[in-house]
Scaffold this active site. Structure first.
Site, PDB file in Angstrom:
ATOM      1  N   TYR A 178      -4.668  -9.139  11.765  1.00 12.92           N
ATOM      2  CA  TYR A 178      -4.710  -9.436  10.340  1.00 12.92           C
ATOM      3  C   TYR A 178      -4.204 -10.873  10.223  1.00 12.92           C
ATOM      4  O   TYR A 178      -3.150 -11.206  10.785  1.00 12.92           O
ATOM      5  CB  TYR A 178      -3.791  -8.524   9.525  1.00 12.92           C
ATOM      6  CG  TYR A 178      -4.082  -7.047   9.607  1.00 12.92           C
ATOM      7  CD1 TYR A 178      -5.369  -6.573   9.788  1.00 12.92           C
ATOM      8  CD2 TYR A 178      -3.035  -6.126   9.483  1.00 12.92           C
ATOM      9  CE1 TYR A 178      -5.622  -5.206   9.860  1.00 12.92           C
ATOM     10  CE2 TYR A 178      -3.277  -4.768   9.544  1.00 12.92           C
ATOM     11  CZ  TYR A 178      -4.571  -4.304   9.725  1.00 12.92           C
ATOM     12  OH  TYR A 178      -4.806  -2.961   9.786  1.00 12.92           O
ATOM     13  N   CYS A 182      -0.499 -11.304   9.170  1.00 13.91           N
ATOM     14  CA  CYS A 182       0.517 -10.540   9.894  1.00 13.91           C
ATOM     15  C   CYS A 182       1.445 -11.480  10.676  1.00 13.91           C
ATOM     16  O   CYS A 182       0.983 -12.302  11.465  1.00 13.91           O
ATOM     17  CB  CYS A 182      -0.175  -9.581  10.857  1.00 13.91           C
ATOM     18  SG  CYS A 182       0.900  -8.804  12.070  1.00 13.91           S
ATOM     19  N   PHE A 221       3.422 -10.825  13.151  1.00 10.22           N
ATOM     20  CA  PHE A 221       3.330 -10.546  14.583  1.00 10.22           C
ATOM     21  C   PHE A 221       2.076 -11.185  15.173  1.00 10.22           C
ATOM     22  O   PHE A 221       2.098 -11.724  16.283  1.00 10.22           O
ATOM     23  CB  PHE A 221       3.341  -9.040  14.838  1.00 10.22           C
ATOM     24  CG  PHE A 221       4.616  -8.375  14.414  1.00 10.22           C
ATOM     25  CD1 PHE A 221       5.820  -8.698  14.998  1.00 10.22           C
ATOM     26  CD2 PHE A 221       4.612  -7.427  13.397  1.00 10.22           C
ATOM     27  CE1 PHE A 221       7.003  -8.095  14.607  1.00 10.22           C
ATOM     28  CE2 PHE A 221       5.784  -6.817  12.999  1.00 10.22           C
ATOM     29  CZ  PHE A 221       6.981  -7.153  13.596  1.00 10.22           C
ATOM     30  N   CYS A 222       0.964 -11.126  14.436  1.00  5.61           N
ATOM     31  CA  CYS A 222      -0.261 -11.770  14.896  1.00  5.61           C
ATOM     32  C   CYS A 222      -0.090 -13.281  14.927  1.00  5.61           C
ATOM     33  O   CYS A 222      -0.598 -13.958  15.826  1.00  5.61           O
ATOM     34  CB  CYS A 222      -1.423 -11.391  13.987  1.00  5.61           C
ATOM     35  SG  CYS A 222      -1.782  -9.614  13.935  1.00  5.61           S
TER      36      CYS A 222
END
Length: 314
Positions: A93, A96, A98-99
Site C-alpha cells: 500500500y 503504509c 512499513f512499505c
C-alpha cells in the site's frame, strides 16, 4: 461488507494499528489488525504471477544515476552487480509506513524493483500468497515478509561480508517499530479535518475504484478519528503533537551531532525512521513536526541520500 473490510485493511496495515482498536465496519472482522508475523523465504504457489524483470533493465537501473548525487556524501550505496537481485517485486500500500521502510532501503541501494499496488478490498494481487498483509517482497522468485526482516535479509544478501548489525543501530530500529510508528495515527487523525486530509491522500494514491475512494475517504476518516482517541489512551498520550515532537527530538538527539546515525552515511536505523515518517511528511502533522522540532535538516539529508525511486514502471 466488502467495502468495510477494505477500510479496515487499509487503516490497519497503512498505519500499524493494534488488534482490537478498530471499530467494526459493516460487520467486518478485526482479524486483519494482527501485526506482521515473522518472515521466511519460500516459493510462491504460483511463481509465474511475478513477471521477470529483464537483466538489461535491472543493469540500466543500477548504472543510471545523477552526477550531482555521485559527488556528495549522500551518494547512493549500490551493491556490486554480482550481488544485485535480478528480479524484485514489492506488493504494497503506497501510504503504509512499513512499505515505505522497504522502499527507502531499495531506493537508497538503487535496487530496481517493480511495484504492485494491492487493493485492500479484493487483495486479488496477493491471492497467490498465504500471507495476506503487506509489504510482501518477492526476490528472484522467493517471498519475504515483515518489513524489518525483509530489510535485514536483503541487506545480508547484498552485503554478505558486512559485520553484524551494531547494537546502536539495532536499538533504534526496534524503537521505530515499538514506539515511533505508534505516534502516527493519533496525530494524523487528531481532528476531523486532519482525518479527512489523511484519507483524502490515502484514497488518491491507493488502488481504489472511484466508488471505493469515496467510501474509504469518509468511512475511514470517521472511524479513525474515533480510534485515535483510544490510541491516545493505550499509549498514555496526553498531547498528540507533544508526543510526536518528543519522538522527533529524541531521534535528533541520538544523532549526537552526526549527519546520520550511521555517521557519514545512513544506516538501517536512518532508513527505518525516514521510511516511517515519509507518508506523513506533507500532511499537517508532518508539517507541524518539521516546523517545531530539529528533525527537518536530517530529513532533508535523508531525502537527498535516498534520492529518486529505483522503481521500474510496469
Amino acid at each position: 461488507m466488502r467495502t468495510g473490510r477494505a477500510v479496515q485493511s487499509l487503516m490497519s496495515r497503512a498505519l500499524s494499528l493494534p488488534r482490537g482498536l478498530l471499530p467494526s465496519v459493516a460487520g467486518a472482522s478485526t482479524a486483519a489488525l494482527a501485526g506482521e508475523r515473522r518472515s521466511r523465504w519460500w516459493s510462491p504457489p504460483n511463481a509465474t504471477t511475478v513477471k521477470s524483470v529483464p537483466v538489461g533493465i535491472a543493469a540500466a537501473g543500477v548504472m543510471s544515476f545523477s552526477l550531482t548525487f555521485a559527488t556528495v556524501a549522500e551518494a547512493k550505496e549500490r551493491p556490486p552487480m554480482d550481488l544485485l537481485p535480478k528480479e524484485v517485486v514489492l506488493y504494497q500500500y503506497q501510504a503504509c509506513p512499513f512499505c515505505n521502510k522497504v522502499r527507502a532501503f531499495l531506493d537508497y541501494h538503487d535496487i530496481p524493483y517493480k511495484v504492485v499496488e494491492v487493493n485492500p478490498l479484493s487483495k486479488k494481487e496477493i491471492k497467490w500468497s498465504d500471507y495476506k498483509k503487506v509489504p510482501i517482497l518477492v526476490v528472484d522468485g522467493e517471498q519475504l515478509v515483515d518489513s524489518s526482516e525483509i530489510i535485514s535479509m536483503l541487506n545480508h544478501k547484498i552485503n554478505p561480508d558486512e559485520a553484524a548489525t551494531n547494537e546502536e543501530e539495532a536499538k533504534w530500529r526496534r524503537w521505530v517499530d515499538n514506539h515511533l510508528v505508534h505516534m502516527l495515527s493519533p496525530n494524523i487523525y487528531r481532528t476531523t479535518a486532519e482525518a479527512l486530509e489523511s484519507f483524502d491522500y490515502f484514497s488518491k494514491i491507493g488502488n481504489f475504484s472511484y466508488t471505493e475512494k469515496f467510501t474509504v475517504k469518509y468511512m475511514g476518516a470517521a472511524a479513525m478519528y474515533m480510534v485515535s482517541k483510544k490510541l491516545k489512551k493505550k499509549y498514555n498520550i496526553t498531547d498528540e503533537r507533544a508526543a510526536l515532537y518528543d519522538a522527533a527530538n529524541t531521534w535528533t538527539e541520538a544523532l549526537n551531532g552526526r549527519r546520520f546515525l550511521g555517521g557519514s552515511k545512513p544506516n538501517l536505523a536512518d532508513l527505518a525512521v525516514f521510511g516511517v515518517l515519509r507518508p506523513i511528511r506533507h500532511l499537517q502533522a508532518g508539517r507541524d513536526m518539521v516546523e517545531n522540532t530539529k528533525i527537518g535538516e536530517w530529513y532533508d539529508r535523508m531525502e537527498s541520500a535516498v534520492g529518486d525511486a529505483s522503481r521500474i514502471n510496469a
